[in-house]
Each structure stands twice: as structure tokens, then as C-alpha cells.
Scaffold this motif. Structure first.
Motif, short mmCIF file in Angstrom:
data_model
loop_
_atom_site.label_atom_id
_atom_site.label_comp_id
_atom_site.label_asym_id
_atom_site.label_seq_id
_atom_site.Cartn_x
_atom_site.Cartn_y
_atom_site.Cartn_z
N VAL A 1 0.81 -1.22 0.00
CA VAL A 1 0.00 0.00 0.00
C VAL A 1 0.84 1.27 0.00
N LEU A 2 2.06 1.21 0.49
CA LEU A 2 2.88 2.42 0.53
C LEU A 2 3.06 3.04 -0.85
N PRO A 3 3.55 2.30 -1.85
CA PRO A 3 3.66 2.93 -3.17
C PRO A 3 2.29 3.26 -3.77
N LEU A 4 1.29 2.43 -3.50
CA LEU A 4 -0.06 2.72 -4.00
C LEU A 4 -0.58 4.04 -3.46
N ALA A 5 -0.38 4.28 -2.17
CA ALA A 5 -0.86 5.53 -1.55
C ALA A 5 -0.13 6.73 -2.13
N ILE A 6 1.16 6.60 -2.35
CA ILE A 6 1.93 7.71 -2.92
C ILE A 6 1.45 8.03 -4.34
N ILE A 7 1.26 7.00 -5.15
CA ILE A 7 0.78 7.20 -6.52
C ILE A 7 -0.63 7.78 -6.51
N THR A 8 -1.49 7.24 -5.67
CA THR A 8 -2.88 7.73 -5.59
C THR A 8 -2.91 9.20 -5.19
N LEU A 9 -2.15 9.55 -4.17
CA LEU A 9 -2.08 10.95 -3.73
C LEU A 9 -1.54 11.84 -4.84
N SER A 10 -0.48 11.41 -5.48
CA SER A 10 0.12 12.21 -6.56
C SER A 10 -0.88 12.46 -7.69
N ARG A 11 -1.57 11.42 -8.11
CA ARG A 11 -2.54 11.58 -9.20
C ARG A 11 -3.70 12.48 -8.79
N GLY A 12 -4.14 12.37 -7.54
CA GLY A 12 -5.22 13.22 -7.07
C GLY A 12 -4.80 14.68 -7.03
N LEU A 13 -3.59 14.94 -6.53
CA LEU A 13 -3.11 16.32 -6.43
C LEU A 13 -2.84 16.94 -7.79
N LYS A 14 -2.53 16.10 -8.78
CA LYS A 14 -2.28 16.58 -10.15
C LYS A 14 -3.58 16.65 -10.97
N ALA A 15 -4.70 16.36 -10.33
CA ALA A 15 -6.02 16.39 -10.97
C ALA A 15 -6.11 15.42 -12.14
N ARG A 16 -5.45 14.29 -12.02
CA ARG A 16 -5.55 13.22 -13.03
C ARG A 16 -6.57 12.20 -12.49
N PHE A 17 -7.82 12.65 -12.48
CA PHE A 17 -8.84 11.93 -11.72
C PHE A 17 -9.20 10.56 -12.28
N ASP A 18 -9.17 10.37 -13.59
CA ASP A 18 -9.46 9.04 -14.13
C ASP A 18 -8.41 8.04 -13.66
N ARG A 19 -7.16 8.42 -13.76
CA ARG A 19 -6.08 7.54 -13.32
C ARG A 19 -6.07 7.42 -11.78
N HIS A 20 -6.45 8.50 -11.10
CA HIS A 20 -6.53 8.49 -9.64
C HIS A 20 -7.58 7.48 -9.18
N ARG A 21 -8.76 7.56 -9.77
CA ARG A 21 -9.85 6.64 -9.39
C ARG A 21 -9.48 5.19 -9.64
N ALA A 22 -8.79 4.94 -10.74
CA ALA A 22 -8.43 3.56 -11.10
C ALA A 22 -7.56 2.90 -10.03
#
Length: 141
Positions: A90-111
Motif C-alpha cells: 500500500v505504501l507505493p499505491l498511496a503515494i501514486i494515488t495521492l500524486s494523481r489526485g493532487l495533479k487532478a488526473r482523476f481518471d487515473r486516480h480513481r483507477a
């Protein structure tokens, strides 16, 4: 505060992270995106603080053996193995999820958030259980 207080601090941080994750999930369902973002950043910060405290504790104390016997022993090790394995995932998953959310890449964030949330929630809740089973020997005799 001594280093021996850190397991209780860590359990508290895991519990807070779990509550924040549930609140974040409710907020996104209700389409309260700004509030969701703030709560999820708080959950990430809380989990990061947990990780720092965890490393400090184990650097000072080392590993703590589980000495209890009976039905609680296989329960503890089942929880511990799944907790540690999923925590590493989950550590890398959380970092990637947070990064995508903060960059407003919502489709990739949701995935990725669909995977990150349940794993992160499981890790947070089982972190509390590991603490209770290891450091509270009178519980679940």
C-alpha cells in the motif's frame, strides 16, 4: 514520553488513519471533492507519522516476540503476515494515488484509489489489532 509509549501512539495513529479513510470515502461518495482531498491528505500524513514512529521504535527496541499460546497465536500471525504484506504494497499505491489526485488526473486516480482504499483501510485496522494482541496481553485471553 519514552520509546516504550510508541506502540500505543502507533495504534492510535492507525486508528485515526482508518477513521479518516472512512470519512474520505463518504465524502467522495457525496461528491465533496475538496473536503475529500483534505481528509485524504490528513490520512496520508497520519500514516506517514505512524511509519516514522514505527521505525524509531523498532530501531530502538528491536522486534518484540509474541509469547502467547493457544488459539490467539495463529490468529495473531495470520493478521500479522497479511498486515505486513499489504502494508508493503500500500505504501507505493498511496503515494501514486495521492500524486494523481493532487495533479487532478482523476481518471487515473480513481483507477488506483479503488485498490488503495480497501488495502490501506485493512492495514490501518489490522495495525490496531496487532498492537492489542501483542501489547495488551490480558485482552482476548
Amino acid at each position: 514520553m519514552t520509546v516504550h509509549a510508541l506502540p500505543a501512539v502507533n495504534a492510535t495513529l492507525n486508528g485515526i488513519a482508518a477513521v479518516l479513510l472512512v470519512i474520505g470515502y463518504i465524502l467522495i461518495i457525496r461528491r465533496r471533492i475538496d473536503a475529500h482531498r483534505r481528509v485524504m491528505i490528513a490520512a496520508f500524513t497520519t500514516s506517514s507519522l505512524f511509519l516514522v514512529c514505527y521505525v524509531i521504535y523498532h530501531a530502538q527496541v528491536g522486534s518484540v516476540p509474541f509469547t502467547r499460546q493457544g488459539f490467539v497465536r495463529p490468529l495473531y500471525f495470520t493478521i500479522l503476515v497479511t498486515h505486513v504484506t499489504l502494508a508493503a504494497a500500500v505504501l507505493p499505491l498511496a503515494i501514486i494515488t495521492l500524486s494523481r489526485g493532487l495533479k487532478a488526473r482523476f481518471d487515473r486516480h480513481r483507477a488506483i484509489a479503488r485498490w488503495t482504499l480497501p488495502i490501506w483501510l485493512y492495514v490501518s485496522v489490522t495495525g490496531v489489532l496487532v498492537y492489542v494482541l501483542l501489547y495488551q496481553p490480558t485482552w482476548l485471553i
